[in-house]
Design an enzyme around this catalytic site. Structure first.
Site, PDB file in Angstrom:
ATOM      1  CG  ASN A 166      -0.241  -0.050   2.510  1.00  0.00           C
ATOM      2  OD1 ASN A 166       0.491   0.864   2.828  1.00  0.00           O
ATOM      3  ND2 ASN A 166      -0.406  -1.138   3.271  1.00  0.00           N
ATOM      4  CE  LYS A 196       8.042 -13.195 -13.453  1.00  0.00           C
ATOM      5  NZ  LYS A 196       8.795 -12.785 -14.612  1.00  0.00           N
ATOM      6  CG  PHE A 253      -2.760   5.776  13.178  1.00  0.00           C
ATOM      7  CD1 PHE A 253      -2.131   5.559  14.393  1.00  0.00           C
ATOM      8  CD2 PHE A 253      -2.578   6.989  12.544  1.00  0.00           C
ATOM      9  CE1 PHE A 253      -1.328   6.536  14.967  1.00  0.00           C
ATOM     10  CE2 PHE A 253      -1.775   7.977  13.091  1.00  0.00           C
ATOM     11  CZ  PHE A 253      -1.144   7.748  14.303  1.00  0.00           C
TER      12      PHE A 253
END
Ligand SMILES: Cc1cc2nc3c(=O)[nH]c(=O)nc-3n(C[C@H](O)[C@H](O)[C@H](O)COP(=O)(O)O)c2cc1C
Length: 397
Positions: free
Chosen positions: A208, A286, A323
């Site tokens: 983020n 991957k 928060f």
């Protein structure tokens, strides 16, 4: 007041260097030991002999003096001090500090230290007001460097304005403040900060936009009030503040483990933007574009660190602060979050892109406690941190 305190005094090459000799005397009168470090330019203004005689100590001058390295190298010099004072702090020394240069003994000691640093700037008014010095001042403030002065007045160069070094008694008072036991002395506070990275496969991850700026500022402000701070940070853009114990993690699960390991604590401030979800199963190799259609990512819920700490039956910290970064119905959502997570305070902020808060230098917060919501005006993240730290000190005091 300063009995037993060890001060490393870096004297820069400014016209106010002569005052540093008086500073040595006044600090010693108050019980401190003073080890002087003179820059090469400082020696043009004061002699090593005077500094040494007044300090009753050897004066350090040269990074490459092998005898000194054998006796007390630059690392040992910075380690052996309780506080480093730079007086006068020239424009040049401030620029070096802001840029992280280490090309002489003074700047190398300043780079090698994890101790608190107090500077007493002194320079011509136009040097002080120069955009470069303004930028450097801001960087040094962000790095947690303490400053005393300068004052405004007549200058040796015949001009008038800000740039005069603070008077010696004011520098002594600032030294005493810096070494005083802050209101959070003896308190342990855990601060989480930054984003978490949740791996998808060995090369990709979910993240983020958290920069870690607010958590870093809070950890610094708590340390400045004397707290012992454990700073648990995800991969953030900011360097950790000085004077805190740093634990670096990548994922939410690692952050929870780090918090549990850091406990017990008097307070926990969960400022990290922890990813809510991780991959149900991380791919060991991957994921390839193999022409067989789009990959489907299956998520699993991450542990809720705030709720875990706030819900502890045994050893719950006195104060648990969370928060809430919201984009809609900020206050209503944050109020509900406080109840759901059973934390004491929620610091709510509106992180819609147009507010510029995520990744920016300002914040606009509302503090939600059991007594209701308190809206703080928009201010810098450092100011929010200072105010929050003061509030935490009041509550734990
Ligand atoms: C007479 C004289 C006075 C000076 N006074 C100052 C001063 O007060 N503040 C300052 O920043 N630089 C001052 N300078 C410039 C510094 O001496 C110069 O930038 C030097 O490189 C600083 O080195 P240092 O920071 O390593 O000590 C002065 C120079 C001279 C010749």
């Amino acid at each position: 007041m300063l009995a037993g305190k060890r001060i490393l005094l870096i004297v820069g090459g400014g016209i106010a260097a002569f005052k540093s000799l008086d500073l040595i005397r006044r600090l010693r009168e108050r019980g401190a030991s003073v080890t002087p470090v003179l820059t090469r330019a400082a020696e043009e203004f004061v002699t090593p002999l005077s500094a040494s005689a007044l300090a009753a100590q050897k004066v350090y001058r040269d990074l490459f003096d092998l005898t000194d390295e054998a006796e007390m190298g630059h690392i040992e010099l910075s380690r052996s001090a309780d506080l480093i004072v730079v007086a006068p702090a020239t424009a040049d020394l401030m620029a070096k500090m802001a840029a992280g240069l280490a090309n002489d003994l003074a700047s190398t000691v300043l780079m090698a230290t994890d101790k608190r640093v107090l500077i007493a700037p002194s320079m011509n008014v136009r040097m002080w007001q120069h955009p470069a010095t303004r930028r450097n001042r801001q960087v040094l403030e962000d790095d947690g460097i303490l400053t005393v002065g300068p004052t405004e007045g007549d200058m040796a160069c015949g001009e008038y304005g800000p740039g005069r070094m603070a008077e010696v008694p004011d520098i002594v008072a600032a030294v005493e403040d810096a070494l005083a036991n802050g209101p959070l002395k003896g308190k342990h506070v855990v601060v989480t900060s930054g984003p978490t990275h949740e791996p998808i496969d060995p090369v990709r991850y979910i993240a983020n936009r958290s920069s870690g700026a607010q958590g870093t500022a809070i950890a610094g402000a708590l340390a400045a009030l004397g707290a012992e701070v454990t700073f648990i940070t995800g991969p953030a853009d900011r360097d950790p503040p000085l004077g805190v114990r740093v634990v670096r993690i990548q994922t939410a699960e690692e952050m929870l483990t780090a918090v549990n390991t850091a406990l017990p604590a008097d307070a926990v401030v969960c400022a990290a933007a922890v990813a809510d979800w991780r991959m149900a199963k991380e791919s060991g190799s991957k994921i390839k574009k193999d022409g067989k259609g789009l990959p489907v990512l299956e998520f699993a819920e991450n542990p809720d660190i705030l709720a875990t700490v706030a819900g502890l039956k045994k050893g719950r910290p006195t104060l648990v602060v969370g928060f809430a970064a919201e984009t809609d119905d900020v206050i209503a959502n944050a109020t509900a979050k406080r109840k759901r997570k059973r934390c004491d305070w929620i610091v709510a902020n509106d992180v819609r892109p147009e507010t510029g808060i995520m990744g920016g230098s300002d914040n606009d917060v509302t503090i939600i406690t059991a007594d209701g919501a308190e809206d703080w005006p928009r201010m810098t993240k450092d100011q929010v941190a200072g105010r929050l730290a003061a509030r935490i000190a009041e509550t734990l005091g």
